[in-house]
Design a protein around this motif. Structure first.
Motif, PDB file in Angstrom:
ATOM      1  N   ALA A 237       0.830  -1.211   0.000  1.00 45.18           N
ATOM      2  CA  ALA A 237       0.000   0.000   0.000  1.00 45.18           C
ATOM      3  C   ALA A 237       0.864   1.261   0.000  1.00 45.18           C
ATOM      4  O   ALA A 237       0.580   2.226  -0.719  1.00 45.18           O
ATOM      5  CB  ALA A 237      -0.921  -0.004   1.209  1.00 45.18           C
ATOM      6  N   THR A 238       1.925   1.257   0.792  1.00 42.55           N
ATOM      7  CA  THR A 238       2.806   2.430   0.861  1.00 42.55           C
ATOM      8  C   THR A 238       3.514   2.652  -0.473  1.00 42.55           C
ATOM      9  O   THR A 238       3.620   3.791  -0.947  1.00 42.55           O
ATOM     10  CB  THR A 238       3.843   2.256   1.991  1.00 42.55           C
ATOM     11  OG1 THR A 238       3.162   2.060   3.238  1.00 42.55           O
ATOM     12  CG2 THR A 238       4.740   3.481   2.103  1.00 42.55           C
ATOM     13  N   SER A 239       3.982   1.569  -1.090  1.00 39.61           N
ATOM     14  CA  SER A 239       4.644   1.677  -2.395  1.00 39.61           C
ATOM     15  C   SER A 239       3.685   2.228  -3.448  1.00 39.61           C
ATOM     16  O   SER A 239       4.041   3.108  -4.235  1.00 39.61           O
ATOM     17  CB  SER A 239       5.178   0.307  -2.840  1.00 39.61           C
ATOM     18  OG  SER A 239       6.132  -0.182  -1.932  1.00 39.61           O
ATOM     19  N   GLU A 240       2.465   1.707  -3.451  1.00 41.19           N
ATOM     20  CA  GLU A 240       1.474   2.169  -4.427  1.00 41.19           C
ATOM     21  C   GLU A 240       1.091   3.634  -4.193  1.00 41.19           C
ATOM     22  O   GLU A 240       0.845   4.375  -5.142  1.00 41.19           O
ATOM     23  CB  GLU A 240       0.225   1.289  -4.349  1.00 41.19           C
ATOM     24  CG  GLU A 240       0.443  -0.127  -4.875  1.00 41.19           C
ATOM     25  CD  GLU A 240      -0.746  -1.029  -4.610  1.00 41.19           C
ATOM     26  OE1 GLU A 240      -1.781  -0.513  -4.121  1.00 41.19           O
ATOM     27  OE2 GLU A 240      -0.653  -2.243  -4.881  1.00 41.19           O
ATOM     28  N   SER A 241       1.067   4.061  -2.938  1.00 36.43           N
ATOM     29  CA  SER A 241       0.666   5.442  -2.639  1.00 36.43           C
ATOM     30  C   SER A 241       1.655   6.449  -3.214  1.00 36.43           C
ATOM     31  O   SER A 241       1.278   7.576  -3.538  1.00 36.43           O
ATOM     32  CB  SER A 241       0.528   5.650  -1.124  1.00 36.43           C
ATOM     33  OG  SER A 241       1.792   5.686  -0.485  1.00 36.43           O
ATOM     34  N   ILE A 242       2.912   6.051  -3.370  1.00 35.24           N
ATOM     35  CA  ILE A 242       3.916   6.958  -3.933  1.00 35.24           C
ATOM     36  C   ILE A 242       3.589   7.266  -5.395  1.00 35.24           C
ATOM     37  O   ILE A 242       3.566   8.427  -5.811  1.00 35.24           O
ATOM     38  CB  ILE A 242       5.333   6.358  -3.811  1.00 35.24           C
ATOM     39  CG1 ILE A 242       5.721   6.214  -2.333  1.00 35.24           C
ATOM     40  CG2 ILE A 242       6.350   7.227  -4.545  1.00 35.24           C
ATOM     41  CD1 ILE A 242       7.012   5.449  -2.100  1.00 35.24           C
ATOM     42  N   GLY A 243       3.307   6.217  -6.160  1.00 39.36           N
ATOM     43  CA  GLY A 243       2.946   6.419  -7.571  1.00 39.36           C
ATOM     44  C   GLY A 243       1.646   7.193  -7.712  1.00 39.36           C
ATOM     45  O   GLY A 243       1.517   8.046  -8.595  1.00 39.36           O
ATOM     46  N   GLU A 244       0.696   6.911  -6.838  1.00 43.93           N
ATOM     47  CA  GLU A 244      -0.595   7.594  -6.912  1.00 43.93           C
ATOM     48  C   GLU A 244      -0.475   9.059  -6.509  1.00 43.93           C
ATOM     49  O   GLU A 244      -1.163   9.919  -7.064  1.00 43.93           O
ATOM     50  CB  GLU A 244      -1.610   6.856  -6.045  1.00 43.93           C
ATOM     51  CG  GLU A 244      -2.028   5.522  -6.658  1.00 43.93           C
ATOM     52  CD  GLU A 244      -2.739   4.618  -5.679  1.00 43.93           C
ATOM     53  OE1 GLU A 244      -2.797   4.969  -4.481  1.00 43.93           O
ATOM     54  OE2 GLU A 244      -3.231   3.553  -6.105  1.00 43.93           O
ATOM     55  N   PHE A 245       0.418   9.353  -5.566  1.00 41.73           N
ATOM     56  CA  PHE A 245       0.642  10.756  -5.198  1.00 41.73           C
ATOM     57  C   PHE A 245       1.270  11.507  -6.370  1.00 41.73           C
ATOM     58  O   PHE A 245       0.940  12.670  -6.623  1.00 41.73           O
ATOM     59  CB  PHE A 245       1.544  10.845  -3.971  1.00 41.73           C
ATOM     60  CG  PHE A 245       1.672  12.239  -3.423  1.00 41.73           C
ATOM     61  CD1 PHE A 245       0.636  12.817  -2.711  1.00 41.73           C
ATOM     62  CD2 PHE A 245       2.830  12.977  -3.631  1.00 41.73           C
ATOM     63  CE1 PHE A 245       0.744  14.118  -2.209  1.00 41.73           C
ATOM     64  CE2 PHE A 245       2.949  14.276  -3.134  1.00 41.73           C
ATOM     65  CZ  PHE A 245       1.908  14.840  -2.420  1.00 41.73           C
ATOM     66  N   HIS A 246       2.161  10.839  -7.085  1.00 44.60           N
ATOM     67  CA  HIS A 246       2.774  11.440  -8.277  1.00 44.60           C
ATOM     68  C   HIS A 246       1.692  11.778  -9.305  1.00 44.60           C
ATOM     69  O   HIS A 246       1.705  12.855  -9.922  1.00 44.60           O
ATOM     70  CB  HIS A 246       3.801  10.474  -8.865  1.00 44.60           C
ATOM     71  CG  HIS A 246       4.673  11.071  -9.928  1.00 44.60           C
ATOM     72  ND1 HIS A 246       4.250  11.208 -11.241  1.00 44.60           N
ATOM     73  CD2 HIS A 246       5.926  11.580  -9.886  1.00 44.60           C
ATOM     74  CE1 HIS A 246       5.216  11.760 -11.944  1.00 44.60           C
ATOM     75  NE2 HIS A 246       6.241  12.005 -11.161  1.00 44.60           N
ATOM     76  N   GLU A 247       0.746  10.868  -9.490  1.00 47.02           N
ATOM     77  CA  GLU A 247      -0.358  11.110 -10.423  1.00 47.02           C
ATOM     78  C   GLU A 247      -1.237  12.275  -9.960  1.00 47.02           C
ATOM     79  O   GLU A 247      -1.691  13.083 -10.772  1.00 47.02           O
ATOM     80  CB  GLU A 247      -1.208   9.843 -10.561  1.00 47.02           C
ATOM     81  CG  GLU A 247      -0.519   8.705 -11.301  1.00 47.02           C
ATOM     82  CD  GLU A 247      -1.401   7.480 -11.415  1.00 47.02           C
ATOM     83  OE1 GLU A 247      -2.607   7.583 -11.062  1.00 47.02           O
ATOM     84  OE2 GLU A 247      -0.903   6.423 -11.825  1.00 47.02           O
ATOM     85  N   SER A 248      -1.455  12.374  -8.653  1.00 47.22           N
ATOM     86  CA  SER A 248      -2.285  13.462  -8.145  1.00 47.22           C
ATOM     87  C   SER A 248      -1.594  14.811  -8.347  1.00 47.22           C
ATOM     88  O   SER A 248      -2.252  15.823  -8.608  1.00 47.22           O
ATOM     89  CB  SER A 248      -2.615  13.237  -6.662  1.00 47.22           C
ATOM     90  OG  SER A 248      -1.480  13.430  -5.844  1.00 47.22           O
ATOM     91  N   LEU A 249      -0.264  14.838  -8.250  1.00 49.24           N
ATOM     92  CA  LEU A 249       0.477  16.072  -8.518  1.00 49.24           C
ATOM     93  C   LEU A 249       0.333  16.495  -9.978  1.00 49.24           C
ATOM     94  O   LEU A 249       0.196  17.681 -10.277  1.00 49.24           O
ATOM     95  CB  LEU A 249       1.957  15.904  -8.165  1.00 49.24           C
ATOM     96  CG  LEU A 249       2.343  16.074  -6.695  1.00 49.24           C
ATOM     97  CD1 LEU A 249       3.818  15.745  -6.506  1.00 49.24           C
ATOM     98  CD2 LEU A 249       2.045  17.473  -6.195  1.00 49.24           C
ATOM     99  N   SER A 250       0.370  15.517 -10.870  1.00 41.62           N
ATOM    100  CA  SER A 250       0.175  15.822 -12.295  1.00 41.62           C
ATOM    101  C   SER A 250      -1.201  16.430 -12.525  1.00 41.62           C
ATOM    102  O   SER A 250      -1.350  17.424 -13.254  1.00 41.62           O
ATOM    103  CB  SER A 250       0.332  14.554 -13.134  1.00 41.62           C
ATOM    104  OG  SER A 250       1.654  14.050 -13.048  1.00 41.62           O
ATOM    105  N   ALA A 251      -2.209  15.851 -11.908  1.00 44.76           N
ATOM    106  CA  ALA A 251      -3.571  16.373 -12.048  1.00 44.76           C
ATOM    107  C   ALA A 251      -3.681  17.772 -11.436  1.00 44.76           C
ATOM    108  O   ALA A 251      -4.386  18.644 -11.959  1.00 44.76           O
ATOM    109  CB  ALA A 251      -4.567  15.424 -11.376  1.00 44.76           C
ATOM    110  N   TYR A 252      -2.966  17.999 -10.349  1.00 44.09           N
ATOM    111  CA  TYR A 252      -2.984  19.303  -9.674  1.00 44.09           C
ATOM    112  C   TYR A 252      -2.357  20.382 -10.557  1.00 44.09           C
ATOM    113  O   TYR A 252      -2.899  21.481 -10.686  1.00 44.09           O
ATOM    114  CB  TYR A 252      -2.219  19.175  -8.364  1.00 44.09           C
ATOM    115  CG  TYR A 252      -2.067  20.460  -7.577  1.00 44.09           C
ATOM    116  CD1 TYR A 252      -3.176  21.164  -7.119  1.00 44.09           C
ATOM    117  CD2 TYR A 252      -0.801  20.944  -7.257  1.00 44.09           C
ATOM    118  CE1 TYR A 252      -3.030  22.323  -6.373  1.00 44.09           C
ATOM    119  CE2 TYR A 252      -0.650  22.105  -6.509  1.00 44.09           C
ATOM    120  CZ  TYR A 252      -1.759  22.787  -6.064  1.00 44.09           C
ATOM    121  OH  TYR A 252      -1.608  23.927  -5.333  1.00 44.09           O
TER     122      TYR A 252
END
Length: 312
Positions: A237-252
């Motif tokens: 879960a922690t590993s996946e959250s890193i990639g997903e946070f990166h995606e959220s920054l792109s959307a931001y």
């Protein structure tokens, strides 16, 4: 929503007098969502920057073997419910910047709608206060974050001074419109800020991964199969959250860029004495684009939170 906006567009083609309230409401809602989106992003790094990680805050409570908390801490509830108490000045400066953009865009919407200038007094004062705070806090590195704006940049200070004098000089409308470039600079600064936001999030999660590996090793040595499984789940879960946070920054970042483009269109509409079909079309399209980008961000940041929750 889009069909309704286009219906408003066609109904006003012959009149060409003002932009429909429905379109302006869409605009105002979209800009508010953009601010809320940025606040959610800051929520993810605020505990790291402010030194109030949830793991530290819940240490005194702890959880049972079944996974539920052993006590209730109202301070945790307050911070998780939007109160955002005791935050680092660097986070406060960035929240102030987001609020400044939202308030400014709200005033632009009201200018286009033709509201009385007297209705702007409180918001002009509020925006001047935010600009003053940004000029002071935004140039100071703190909590591992570098300054939001360059110490040599004067746009926040200039905006604070211009708006602070607007009511006395009876130049409220002109001062709002002239502040567009300052707000654009602020949007650019928020976008340029994202690489270090990612680094701070990444560094914290990498520390978490090291600690989870240690937890797994301890569970493994004690033949605790349940502990090993739980550690593996947290690690994934922690590993996946890193990639997903990166995606959220792109959307931001895309949301900030769309907000910037929409702001230009709205200022042009505010400066135009009579609404044209072309202007109305652009306002309608830009309002929907800001809303679309905002929705994309909400989806992305929700994934980060759901993944983190799933690893607990």
């Amino acid at each position: 929503a889009l069909a309704g906006l286009w219906l408003s567009l066609f109904s006003v083609i012959t009149a060409c007098s003002s932009i429909p309230v429905e379109t302006l409401t869409t605009y105002a809602d979209a800009f508010t969502q953009a601010r809320d989106a940025g606040d959610l992003l800051l929520d993810e790094i605020s505990p790291i920057v402010s030194g109030t990680n949830s793991s530290t805050r819940t240490a005194n409570c702890g959880t049972t073997r079944l996974g539920y908390p052993q006590c209730f801490d109202p301070n945790i509830a307050r911070s998780e419910n939007g109160a955002r108490i005791n935050e680092d000045p660097a986070i406060v400066a960035r929240r102030d910047a987001l609020s400044a953009v939202a308030i400014y865009n709200g005033m632009l919407v009201d200018l286009v709608e033709g509201k009385n200038i007297a209705e702007f007094d409180n918001r002009v004062d509020e925006l001047a206060g935010l600009a003053t705070a940004i000029a002071a806090l935004g140039i100071v590195p703190s909590g591992g974050l570098s300054a939001l704006i360059s110490p040599s940049a004067t746009y926040a200070k200039d905006m604070a001074q211009r708006l602070g004098q607007a009511r006395a000089n009876a130049t409220v409308r002109q001062s709002i419109l002239r502040s567009k470039d300052d707000i654009q600079e602020l949007l650019q600064a928020l976008g340029d800020d994202t690489p270090q936001i990612y680094k701070i999030f990444l560094r914290a999660r990498e520390i978490d991964l090291v600690n989870i590996r240690a937890e797994r090793r301890i569970a493994e040595l004690s033949s605790n199969t349940q502990g090993v499984a739980q550690a593996d789940k947290k690690f994934r879960a922690t590993s996946e959250s890193i990639g997903e946070f990166h995606e959220s920054l792109s959307a931001y970042v895309k949301l900030l860029e769309q907000t910037s483009a929409a702001l230009d269109v709205l200022v042009q509409a505010a400066e135009t004495p009579q609404v044209t079909v072309a202007n109305l079309t652009r306002v309608t399209v830009e309002a929907e684009e800001v809303r679309r980008r905002s929705e994309e961000f909400w989806v992305a940041i929700r994934k980060v939170r759901l993944t983190a929750a799933g690893g607990r």
